[in-house]
Enzyme design. Structure first.
Site, PDB file in Angstrom:
ATOM      1  N   LYS A  61       0.788  -1.041   0.044  1.00 58.39           N
ATOM      2  CA  LYS A  61      -0.058  -0.132   0.036  1.00 58.39           C
ATOM      3  C   LYS A  61       0.877   1.325   0.014  1.00 58.39           C
ATOM      4  CE  LYS A  61      -2.414   1.017   3.245  1.00 58.39           C
ATOM      5  NZ  LYS A  61      -1.686   1.294   4.793  1.00 58.39           N
TER       6      LYS A  61
ATOM      7  N   LYS B  36      -3.299 -11.508   9.467  1.00 60.76           N
ATOM      8  CA  LYS B  36      -3.743 -11.644  10.810  1.00 60.76           C
ATOM      9  C   LYS B  36      -4.419 -12.973  11.076  1.00 60.76           C
ATOM     10  CE  LYS B  36      -3.516  -6.691  11.822  1.00 60.76           C
ATOM     11  NZ  LYS B  36      -2.116  -6.346  12.734  1.00 60.76           N
TER      12      LYS B  36
ATOM     13  N   HIS C  28      -7.939  -1.783   5.002  1.00 59.00           N
ATOM     14  CA  HIS C  28      -8.247  -2.904   6.004  1.00 59.00           C
ATOM     15  C   HIS C  28      -9.699  -2.968   6.507  1.00 59.00           C
ATOM     16  CE1 HIS C  28      -3.767  -2.413   6.133  1.00 59.00           C
ATOM     17  NE2 HIS C  28      -3.640  -1.648   6.848  1.00 59.00           N
TER      18      HIS C  28
ATOM     19  N   LYS D 216      -6.756   7.649  14.467  1.00 56.07           N
ATOM     20  CA  LYS D 216      -5.471   7.929  14.992  1.00 56.07           C
ATOM     21  C   LYS D 216      -5.828   8.691  16.399  1.00 56.07           C
ATOM     22  CE  LYS D 216      -2.598   6.637  11.464  1.00 56.07           C
ATOM     23  NZ  LYS D 216      -1.996   5.366  11.809  1.00 56.07           N
TER      24      LYS D 216
ATOM     25  N   HIS E 189      -1.883  -6.199   4.946  1.00 57.25           N
ATOM     26  CA  HIS E 189      -1.421  -7.022   5.859  1.00 57.25           C
ATOM     27  C   HIS E 189      -2.630  -7.625   6.804  1.00 57.25           C
ATOM     28  CE1 HIS E 189      -1.118  -3.458   8.405  1.00 57.25           C
ATOM     29  NE2 HIS E 189      -0.820  -4.306   9.300  1.00 57.25           N
TER      30      HIS E 189
ATOM     31  N   GLU F 257      -6.792   3.449  16.866  1.00 53.85           N
ATOM     32  CA  GLU F 257      -5.196   3.346  17.253  1.00 53.85           C
ATOM     33  C   GLU F 257      -4.929   4.508  18.173  1.00 53.85           C
ATOM     34  OE1 GLU F 257      -2.662   1.825  13.900  1.00 53.85           O
ATOM     35  OE2 GLU F 257      -3.739   3.655  13.158  1.00 53.85           O
TER      36      GLU F 257
HETATM   37  C1  BG6 Z   1      -0.994   0.430   7.852  1.00 50.91           C
HETATM   38  C2  BG6 Z   1      -1.374   2.029   8.184  1.00 50.91           C
HETATM   39  O1  BG6 Z   1      -1.445   0.013   6.735  1.00 50.91           O
HETATM   40  O2  BG6 Z   1      -1.688  -0.145   9.233  1.00 50.91           O
HETATM   41  C3  BG6 Z   1      -0.890   2.403   9.342  1.00 50.91           C
HETATM   42  O3  BG6 Z   1      -0.585   2.635   7.062  1.00 50.91           O
HETATM   43  C4  BG6 Z   1      -1.323   1.741  10.613  1.00 50.91           C
HETATM   44  O4  BG6 Z   1      -1.213   3.850   9.619  1.00 50.91           O
HETATM   45  C5  BG6 Z   1      -1.070   0.379  10.334  1.00 50.91           C
HETATM   46  O5  BG6 Z   1      -1.117   2.206  11.748  1.00 50.91           O
HETATM   47  C6  BG6 Z   1      -1.888  -0.558  11.316  1.00 50.91           C
HETATM   48  O6  BG6 Z   1      -1.490  -1.819  11.385  1.00 50.91           O
HETATM   49  P1  BG6 Z   1      -1.550  -2.778  12.390  1.00 50.91           P
HETATM   50  O7  BG6 Z   1      -1.149  -4.202  11.997  1.00 50.91           O
HETATM   51  O8  BG6 Z   1      -0.505  -2.146  13.711  1.00 50.91           O
HETATM   52  O9  BG6 Z   1      -2.835  -2.763  13.035  1.00 50.91           O
END
Ligand code: BG6
Length: 500
Positions: free
Chosen positions: A152, A186, A244, A344, A182, A220
């Site tokens: 991404k 998970k 996501h 965030k 990603h 987050e």
């Molecule tokens: C990434 C985003 O794809 O995913 C980030 O660019 C984000 O901004 C992150 O913090 C979150 O991933 P994870 O695996 O920590 O939940």
């Protein structure tokens, strides 16, 4: 495996630790060689040191195992080069061919694009020109394999994603393309299909007749960390919701696929995305909320406002919070509100899917004094505190008839004490095995952009919002909190908006 962007953040935090842990588990083929390519000048030795430091700082297993590291370090080298000039690629090709001769790689190659989308096309063109990368024809035997992983952001909006896809399609067949999201790697995300399709009880109630609403939250506590420059030109709608959050939604709402084959699953996800109602016109103002954090406190520590983060424009109108309501206009989900939220610097780090079921009629218990019945709710806790829980009503032991809502909980941590692999470990192995089930297909990515692009366009036309509009450490802009805070049970709020 050739990594472009080898000195960057992703290699450091995710790729190097994942390769190390695969080696440690004995899952990495012994011929696997890691080649870094980038504009930064670095010797092979310095590159190895960079990898070692990355593993020491970010690997899930610590301390670093010297034998494992020594075995991996022997198989790592670095090539300096520009992305748009042939010379570096010619040298890279010679070195990769030397590896083919020396080890048993048999010419199999994975190219990992940990670089901004603007340099992807020149890299692919140069790799093809020097003979490192060959397009496979449909139906052609995939030996040796040449695969490319794309990180991404995959485009910036619908048009740029289509352009990128067109460029890539000229040089690669879809079977050679691995578009990374990603979240799909998970454990708890892979478990969504298992929960739904390896159990019989859930599917019977998994539809609009039983479900009151579905809410997907990616919250987050972190801010933009050292990615201010990237984030400020991206925003959370593109950074997290477009990929996501929509992926989680498709897995939760898709029909059972005909098999576990990559395309069977992706076909079903695509059908959901086609039916996802695109907010348009006035509906965008009514059903989409954006926010940006100001000064506040997260985990009792004062944090600076977004506009004071490194790399961020002090007048920035980039959103760090988005919450929206939509619907899936298909037979199964017609009329069920879907709430999607990402932010965030929120109050807690939490990614979850909440499926709230309908109320029972208030005939028996609902009318009793002192009884506060709540609807059943299934929570898929993606991270942290991974697990699944179901809320239901229970009689409080005693001579009276008091009712209380209780939670039946399945926590991953105690049910499966072994540590889960990181998403990137699973996904890198899948690339080598040629399994693209956990990667997004071209039509999927474009449909995700089709959903968010009208919102981006509407925002671009509006006067910049009065940001910041939420304090760091809260659940987002005040008017939206009743819908998007995972701590509020907003059935009442949701009811008030039905049909709007
Ligand atoms: C990434 C985003 O794809 O995913 C980030 O660019 C984000 O901004 C992150 O913090 C979150 O991933 P994870 O695996 O920590 O939940």
């Amino acid at each position: 495996m050739v990594i472009f962007g080898a000195s960057g953040d992703l290699t450091q935090r995710k790729l190097a630790p994942a390769l190390y842990n695969l080696e440690k588990e004995g899952l990495l083929p012994q011929c696997t060689t890691i080649a870094g390519y980038g504009r930064t000048a670095m010797t092979d030795e310095a590159f190895r040191e960079h990898l070692r430091e990355s593993i020491s700082s970010f690997s899930r297993t610590q301390p670093i195992d010297k034998t494992v590291w020594a075995s991996l370090a022997k198989r790592a080298f670095y090539q300096k080069g520009e992305y748009d000039q042939r010379a570096g690629f010619t040298r890279l090709h010679q070195r990769v061919q030397a590896v083919d001769k020396r080890l048993t790689t048999k010419g199999n190659r994975v190219f990992y694009m940990a670089v901004p989308p603007t340099v992807v096309t020149p890299i692919l063109s140069n790799l093809s020109a020097v003979g490192s990368l060959a397009r496979r024809q449909p139906g052609e035997e995939e030996r040796p394999y040449h695969r490319v992983v794309f990180e991404k952001p995959f485009g910036h909006d619908l048009e740029s994603a289509r352009e990128l896809n067109n460029d890539i399609d000229r040089l690669l067949a879809e079977t050679q393309i691995f578009r990374m999201d990603h979240y799909l790697g998970k454990e708890t995300v892979q478990n969504i299909s298992v929960l739904r399709f390896a159990n019989s009880v859930f599917e019977h109630v998994w539809h609009a007749q039983s479900v009151d609403y579905i809410r997907v939250t990616v919250a987050e506590t972190i801010g933009v960390e050292d990615r201010g420059g990237y984030f400020d030109s991206t925003g959370i709608l593109r950074d997290i919701l477009q990929n996501h959050v929509l992926q989680l939604l498709t897995l939760v709402t898709m029909e059972p696929p005909s098999s576990l084959a990559a395309d069977a699953i992706r076909d079903e996800k695509v059908k959901v995305l086609r039916c996802l109602r695109r907010p348009e016109g006035d509906a965008i103002g009514r059903s989409v909320v954006r926010g940006q954090y100001g000064r506040g406190a997260v985990n009792q520590k004062d944090v600076r406002p977004y506009r004071e983060e490194k790399g961020v424009d002090p007048q920035s109108s980039t959103e760090t919070f988005v919450g929206l309501r939509t619907y899936i206009d298909n037979w199964r989900w017609a009329g069920t509100p879907i709430y999607l939220c990402a932010g965030k610097r929120l109050a807690r780090s939490l990614t979850e899917v909440a499926i709230q079921f309908k109320d029972v009629p208030a005939i028996l218990f609902g009318a009793m004094k002192g009884v506060e019945l709540r609807p059943n709710r299934l929570k898929l806790r993606i991270q942290p505190d991974e697990g699944v829980s179901l809320r239901f009503a229970s009689k409080v032991p005693g001579l009276g008839m008091e009712l209380k809502m209780v939670e039946m909980d399945f926590p991953y941590g105690s049910a499966f004490p072994a540590a889960s692999p990181e998403a990137y470990e699973r996904l890198l192995l899948d690339v080598m095995a040629g399994n693209s089930a956990l990667f997004t297909r071209r039509d999927e990515v474009e449909l995700e952009w089709e959903f968010v692009t009208p919102i981006l366009e509407a925002w671009a036309k509006e006067k910049p919002p009065d940001f910041p509009n939420y304090a760091a450490g809260t659940w987002g802009p005040v008017p939206s909190q009743e819908f998007f805070s995972p701590e509020t049970d907003y059935t009442e709020a949701a009811k008030g908006t039905k049909g709007r």
